[in-house]
Write an enzyme that holds these catalytic residues in place. Structure first.
Site, PDB file in Angstrom:
ATOM      1  N   LYS A  89       3.613  35.247  61.583  1.00 52.62           N
ATOM      2  CA  LYS A  89       3.744  33.815  61.836  1.00 52.62           C
ATOM      3  C   LYS A  89       2.345  33.283  62.106  1.00 52.62           C
ATOM      4  O   LYS A  89       1.453  34.035  62.528  1.00 52.62           O
ATOM      5  CB  LYS A  89       4.629  33.602  63.077  1.00 52.62           C
ATOM      6  CG  LYS A  89       5.305  32.264  63.131  1.00 52.62           C
ATOM      7  CD  LYS A  89       6.666  32.273  62.463  1.00 52.62           C
ATOM      8  CE  LYS A  89       7.298  30.898  62.520  1.00 52.62           C
ATOM      9  NZ  LYS A  89       8.610  30.868  61.880  1.00 52.62           N
ATOM     10  N   VAL A 189      21.110  17.950  65.003  1.00 51.25           N
ATOM     11  CA  VAL A 189      21.667  17.708  63.664  1.00 51.25           C
ATOM     12  C   VAL A 189      20.535  17.363  62.702  1.00 51.25           C
ATOM     13  O   VAL A 189      20.517  16.319  62.057  1.00 51.25           O
ATOM     14  CB  VAL A 189      22.777  16.628  63.690  1.00 51.25           C
ATOM     15  CG1 VAL A 189      23.966  17.142  64.457  1.00 51.25           C
ATOM     16  CG2 VAL A 189      22.301  15.325  64.311  1.00 51.25           C
ATOM     17  N   GLY A 190      19.572  18.278  62.639  1.00 48.98           N
ATOM     18  CA  GLY A 190      18.455  18.133  61.707  1.00 48.98           C
ATOM     19  C   GLY A 190      18.820  18.750  60.372  1.00 48.98           C
ATOM     20  O   GLY A 190      19.974  18.685  59.934  1.00 48.98           O
ATOM     21  N   VAL A 192      19.134  21.967  59.211  1.00 48.13           N
ATOM     22  CA  VAL A 192      20.165  23.010  59.167  1.00 48.13           C
ATOM     23  C   VAL A 192      21.472  22.507  59.777  1.00 48.13           C
ATOM     24  O   VAL A 192      22.553  22.710  59.217  1.00 48.13           O
ATOM     25  CB  VAL A 192      19.696  24.286  59.916  1.00 48.13           C
ATOM     26  CG1 VAL A 192      20.737  25.382  59.782  1.00 48.13           C
ATOM     27  CG2 VAL A 192      18.353  24.766  59.383  1.00 48.13           C
TER      28      VAL A 192
HETATM   29  P1  NAD Z   1      14.929  20.036  62.406  1.00 49.29           P
HETATM   30  O1  NAD Z   1      13.677  19.645  63.097  1.00 49.29           O
HETATM   31  O2  NAD Z   1      15.248  19.456  61.084  1.00 49.29           O
HETATM   32  O3  NAD Z   1      16.190  19.753  63.341  1.00 49.29           O
HETATM   33  C1  NAD Z   1      16.201  19.959  64.713  1.00 49.29           C
HETATM   34  C2  NAD Z   1      16.945  18.798  65.339  1.00 49.29           C
HETATM   35  O4  NAD Z   1      17.085  19.046  66.730  1.00 49.29           O
HETATM   36  C3  NAD Z   1      16.212  17.466  65.191  1.00 49.29           C
HETATM   37  O5  NAD Z   1      17.103  16.496  64.674  1.00 49.29           O
HETATM   38  C4  NAD Z   1      15.775  17.126  66.629  1.00 49.29           C
HETATM   39  O6  NAD Z   1      15.775  15.748  66.880  1.00 49.29           O
HETATM   40  C5  NAD Z   1      16.865  17.823  67.425  1.00 49.29           C
HETATM   41  N1  NAD Z   1      16.498  18.123  68.798  1.00 49.29           N
HETATM   42  C6  NAD Z   1      15.298  18.508  69.295  1.00 49.29           C
HETATM   43  N2  NAD Z   1      15.398  18.711  70.613  1.00 49.29           N
HETATM   44  C7  NAD Z   1      16.670  18.494  70.956  1.00 49.29           C
HETATM   45  C8  NAD Z   1      17.390  18.559  72.169  1.00 49.29           C
HETATM   46  N3  NAD Z   1      16.815  18.936  73.318  1.00 49.29           N
HETATM   47  N4  NAD Z   1      18.714  18.252  72.156  1.00 49.29           N
HETATM   48  C9  NAD Z   1      19.313  17.882  71.011  1.00 49.29           C
HETATM   49  N5  NAD Z   1      18.678  17.803  69.834  1.00 49.29           N
HETATM   50  C10 NAD Z   1      17.379  18.102  69.809  1.00 49.29           C
HETATM   51  O7  NAD Z   1      14.902  21.633  62.338  1.00 49.29           O
HETATM   52  P2  NAD Z   1      15.789  22.581  61.439  1.00 49.29           P
HETATM   53  O8  NAD Z   1      15.007  22.966  60.240  1.00 49.29           O
HETATM   54  O9  NAD Z   1      17.157  22.022  61.284  1.00 49.29           O
HETATM   55  O10 NAD Z   1      15.845  23.870  62.376  1.00 49.29           O
HETATM   56  C11 NAD Z   1      16.644  23.875  63.547  1.00 49.29           C
HETATM   57  C12 NAD Z   1      16.400  25.176  64.310  1.00 49.29           C
HETATM   58  O11 NAD Z   1      16.686  26.289  63.465  1.00 49.29           O
HETATM   59  C13 NAD Z   1      14.950  25.393  64.763  1.00 49.29           C
HETATM   60  O12 NAD Z   1      14.973  26.110  65.967  1.00 49.29           O
HETATM   61  C14 NAD Z   1      14.359  26.275  63.674  1.00 49.29           C
HETATM   62  O13 NAD Z   1      13.289  27.036  64.154  1.00 49.29           O
HETATM   63  C15 NAD Z   1      15.555  27.139  63.336  1.00 49.29           C
HETATM   64  N6  NAD Z   1      15.546  27.697  61.983  1.00 49.29           N
HETATM   65  C16 NAD Z   1      15.473  26.880  60.913  1.00 49.29           C
HETATM   66  C17 NAD Z   1      15.479  27.421  59.621  1.00 49.29           C
HETATM   67  C18 NAD Z   1      15.444  26.554  58.398  1.00 49.29           C
HETATM   68  O14 NAD Z   1      15.745  27.051  57.308  1.00 49.29           O
HETATM   69  N7  NAD Z   1      15.117  25.277  58.512  1.00 49.29           N
HETATM   70  C19 NAD Z   1      15.540  28.812  59.458  1.00 49.29           C
HETATM   71  C20 NAD Z   1      15.628  29.637  60.592  1.00 49.29           C
HETATM   72  C21 NAD Z   1      15.629  29.056  61.855  1.00 49.29           C
END
Ligand code: NAD
Length: 362
Positions: A89, A189-190, A192
């Site tokens: 990373k 609700v981002g 994923v």
């Molecule tokens: P993203 O940034 O698109 O979505 C995260 C969401 O969480 C955002 O909408 C943000 O506003 C919200 N958020 C942040 N803090 C918060 C809180 N305290 N309470 C409620 N909501 C909150 O990210 P993503 O790509 O959807 O990833 C989500 C998680 O999954 C992260 O931890 C990421 O590391 C992990 N992840 C993602 C992937 C991927 O393929 N994108 C793969 C493995 C792990």
């Protein structure tokens, strides 16, 4: 996004040694202001693959702690998923306003210097466009857009794997993997989270959700027929399943006692604030925990397909196996009297040890 748990030995080599990282590269460039750290945890199975995150860390120590924890997680994620990849990373220190073409390309040159031992990808605060700049200086970049011959957005595949892991955990807790009628709380609700909600809605789950951005939460609530609650209220919901899909460390001393669910299964990385404390605490409370690095591996599996020349369908087929692996890990944890995160970690370590021996002869 920043992991706050600081490792016990605060010296740089003490921290690097604590989880047996192979190599840590500190990158500095006076002209562009680049300050970055590349963490390579373990390359027994293959090149260390993991995204680059840009974050305004409060200190260099915090940045180092983050890159060490994240790169270690990548090792286990790849190993348990049967991928021939190691764990790495990178973090770029600073506010996103410092990001520009020169800084990113300089970072790309540092990645190139590692000759493929580390392969980078997108992570928090990095965009596809940023990866294009890095790609100008190194070929060791993955997760590029489909238009550039890459594997595209990993989020739908991550969501699919999380859904598979959730179903396997539901089977363990409720005797059936059907999520129909199950009350599920989704935190975040981002990218994923939204794809996951699609699967859950299709199966007839009753959804409650929250997000840091209220408009985002409201949109998702309308789209998926879900109830929206405030950020802090999500832990108190009377639900069957809690799905952390936002940040790490949401399973901690403050939240654990509030959970009313029987299953925790979400995509966020590093959900347990302290694995050794909160892993066993979940077992004591009778909550089935689907290990985060196992059930969120779909995105890595998707990127791996780019490295080995596969396609999205092959990635989805492999991601589906997360169901079986989760089932095995949950059974193993029960047999061993341990907790699922520990059982998953051990399973990953066993594969690394076994394959390491295979590679011991020419
Ligand atoms: P993203 O940034 O698109 O979505 C995260 C969401 O969480 C955002 O909408 C943000 O506003 C919200 N958020 C942040 N803090 C918060 C809180 N305290 N309470 C409620 N909501 C909150 O990210 P993503 O790509 O959807 O990833 C989500 C998680 O999954 C992260 O931890 C990421 O590391 C992990 N992840 C993602 C992937 C991927 O393929 N994108 C793969 C493995 C792990």
């Amino acid at each position: 996004m920043v992991e706050t748990k600081v490792l016990t030995d605060s010296s740089v080599f003490g921290q690097i040694a604590e989880h047996q990282h192979e190599q840590v590269v500190f990158c500095h460039d006076h002209e562009t202001g680049l300050r970055a750290i590349i963490g390579i945890h373990n390359t027994v199975l293959g090149p260390a693959l993991g995204g680059t995150r840009m974050w305004h860390y409060a200190s260099d120590a915090e940045a180092l702690n983050d890159v060490l924890r994240l790169s270690r997680g990548m090792t286990y994620k790849a190993a348990i998923s049967g991928l021939n990849l190691g764990g790495g990373k990178a973090v770029i220190i600073g506010d996103v306003s410092l990001k520009n073409e020169a800084l990113l390309r300089k970072f790309g040159r540092f990645v190139q210097n590692l000759n493929g031992k580390y392969i980078t990808a997108e992570d928090v605060n990095m965009t596809t466009k940023d990866m294009e700049f890095i790609r100008m200086e190194t070929k060791h970049v993955s997760g590029l857009p489909e238009s550039m011959g890459g594997s595209g957005d990993p989020s739908p595949v991550t969501a699919y794997g999380t859904y598979m892991g959730m179903k396997a955990a539901a089977k363990k807790a409720f005797g059936s993997d059907s999520l129909s009628g199950k009350r599920i709380a989704v935190q975040g609700v981002g990218h994923v989270g939204t794809y996951l909600l699609e699967y859950l809605q299709k199966e007839g789950a009753q959804l409650v959700l929250t997000d840091y951005y209220e408009d985002r939460a409201l949109d998702a609530a309308n789209r998926f027929g879900a109830r929206m609650v405030g950020m802090d209220e999500i832990y108190d919901q009377d639900v069957d399943i809690y799905s952390p899909c936002a940040l790490g460390a949401t399973l901690n001393d403050d939240t654990l006692g509030r959970l009313k669910c029987q299953v925790v299964a979400g995509c966020a990385n590093n959900q347990l604030a302290d694995e050794n404390v909160h892993g066993p605490a979940l077992v004591e409370r009778g909550i089935v925990y689907a290990p985060d690095f196992l059930i969120n591996a779909g995105g890595l599996i998707n990127v791996y397909s780019e490295v080995v020349g596969g396609n999205r369908q092959a990635a989805l087929t492999q991601t589906e196996k997360i169901y079986d692996i989760t089932t095995q890990v949950l059974a193993k944890a029960e047999q061993e009297g341990s907790h699922p995160q520990a059982a998953a970690t051990r399973q990953a370590e066993e594969r690394i040890a076994a394959i390491g021996k295979v590679k011991s002869t020419y």
